[in-house]
Design an enzyme around this catalytic site. Structure first.
Site, PDB file in Angstrom:
ATOM      1  N   GLY A 150       1.991   2.430  10.917  1.00 51.09           N
ATOM      2  CA  GLY A 150       2.989   3.487  10.790  1.00 51.09           C
ATOM      3  C   GLY A 150       3.647   3.892  12.098  1.00 51.09           C
ATOM      4  O   GLY A 150       4.315   4.921  12.173  1.00 51.09           O
ATOM      5  N   HIS A 201      -9.627   1.418   4.638  1.00 54.06           N
ATOM      6  CA  HIS A 201      -8.348   1.648   5.322  1.00 54.06           C
ATOM      7  C   HIS A 201      -8.555   2.710   6.396  1.00 54.06           C
ATOM      8  O   HIS A 201      -9.308   3.667   6.206  1.00 54.06           O
ATOM      9  CB  HIS A 201      -7.270   2.097   4.319  1.00 54.06           C
ATOM     10  CG  HIS A 201      -5.913   2.110   4.950  1.00 54.06           C
ATOM     11  ND1 HIS A 201      -5.492   3.139   5.761  1.00 54.06           N
ATOM     12  CD2 HIS A 201      -4.906   1.202   4.933  1.00 54.06           C
ATOM     13  CE1 HIS A 201      -4.273   2.852   6.205  1.00 54.06           C
ATOM     14  NE2 HIS A 201      -3.896   1.692   5.713  1.00 54.06           N
ATOM     15  N   ASN A 242       0.866  -1.188   0.000  1.00 51.72           N
ATOM     16  CA  ASN A 242       0.000   0.000   0.000  1.00 51.72           C
ATOM     17  C   ASN A 242       0.901   1.236   0.000  1.00 51.72           C
ATOM     18  O   ASN A 242       1.452   1.606   1.027  1.00 51.72           O
ATOM     19  CB  ASN A 242      -0.899  -0.039   1.250  1.00 51.72           C
ATOM     20  CG  ASN A 242      -1.747   1.203   1.379  1.00 51.72           C
ATOM     21  OD1 ASN A 242      -1.858   2.002   0.439  1.00 51.72           O
ATOM     22  ND2 ASN A 242      -2.367   1.378   2.547  1.00 51.72           N
ATOM     23  N   GLU A 273      -5.927  -4.598  10.757  1.00 50.83           N
ATOM     24  CA  GLU A 273      -4.888  -3.586  10.952  1.00 50.83           C
ATOM     25  C   GLU A 273      -5.221  -2.759  12.191  1.00 50.83           C
ATOM     26  O   GLU A 273      -6.014  -1.809  12.109  1.00 50.83           O
ATOM     27  CB  GLU A 273      -4.839  -2.638   9.745  1.00 50.83           C
ATOM     28  CG  GLU A 273      -4.480  -3.307   8.450  1.00 50.83           C
ATOM     29  CD  GLU A 273      -3.814  -2.319   7.496  1.00 50.83           C
ATOM     30  OE1 GLU A 273      -2.666  -2.561   7.132  1.00 50.83           O
ATOM     31  OE2 GLU A 273      -4.423  -1.297   7.154  1.00 50.83           O
TER      32      GLU A 273
END
Ligand code: PGA
Length: 252
Positions: free
Chosen positions: A178, A97, A8, A172
């Site tokens: 991140g 997402h 991604n 996720e």
């Protein structure tokens, strides 16, 4: 079922950088795909999709979009239809997402509509689910995931007679995206089992596969790779640099 790695790219590369990346690395990546029998899906920004599909056309590299519209056609400024994705030969699409949920205020009603359209257009959906740090800390992970999954179950149940596409559910945790903090592999294993059992009480799971995403890198991939019900990984940061991506794929 072959393992799968979804890259991604978010908005980390410009149009030109994205094309250069593919031109420079497609042959080596294709070789790895053939040797490892792994699926690799690159998800660049919308603008680069069409050109990249052309660039990789003679390879086994698959291309996915990072989102799609919740309607097929109409007055939706700034949106891209699943019909257009299908027309250009885009075979995968990430939906839900957490960055879209956050910055574009999407809820699972909308995400479920996108899921149906993708399936209808024979594009493999990669549906993201995941809890916030607050929910994780207060022990509400499973509850949150089940609430999100209920929308997926309802959407898939409504189209059960028409779909043949694989459905990827990407877990996720928001606090792992991140941040450099990934979930503990044992915890993930137990959680995915629970989610799987939950879904299978409502719908046929034969086309449903699970992915994990959130700070996967070449240092931790090996501790995640043997979780039975995880078919692959959704990579953000680690997928931009080809050498890092290659290392992860080779270790997986
Ligand atoms: P990350 O992103 O690998 O940089 O944590 C994952 C994702 O957002 O899909």
């Amino acid at each position: 079922m072959n393992k799968i790695i979804i890259a991604n790219w978010k908005m980390q590369l410009t149009y030109k950088e994205s094309l250069d990346w593919c031109n420079s690395n497609k042959n080596e990546l294709n070789k790895i795909i053939k040797e490892k029998l792994i699926n690799i899906v690159i998800c660049p920004d919308y603008l680069s999709l069409n050109s990249i599909i052309d660039i990789v056309s003679l390879t086994d590299i698959k291309i996915g979009a990072q989102d799609c519209a919740f309607e097929e056609i109409g007055a939706y400024t700034g949106q891209v239809s699943s019909l257009s994705l299908k027309e250009i030969g885009c075979n995968y699409c990430i939906i839900g997402h957490s960055e879209q949920r956050l910055y574009s205020c999407q809820d699972y009603n909308i995400i479920a509509k996108k899921l149906v359209l993708l399936v209808k257009n024979n594009i493999c959906p990669i549906v993201c689910i995941g809890e916030t740090l607050e929910e994780y800390k207060s022990g509400k992970t499973l509850q949150t995931l089940e609430q999100q999954i209920n929308y997926i179950i309802k959407a898939l149940d409504g189209i059960k007679n028409i779909y043949n596409t694989k459905i990827y559910i990407a877990y996720e945790p928001l606090w792992a995206i991140g941040t450099g903090k990934s979930i503990n592999p044992q915890e993930l294993d137990l959680l995915i089992d629970k989610i799987y059992n939950y879904i299978s009480t409502y719908i046929d799971t034969k086309n449903i596969y699970f992915l994990y995403g959130g700070s996967i890198n070449s240092d931790n991939i090996e501790s995640f790779k043997n979780i039975t019900k995880i078919n692959g990984f959704l990579l953000g940061k680690a997928s931009i640099d080809f050498q890092k991506l290659k290392k992860i794929v080779l270790l997986y």
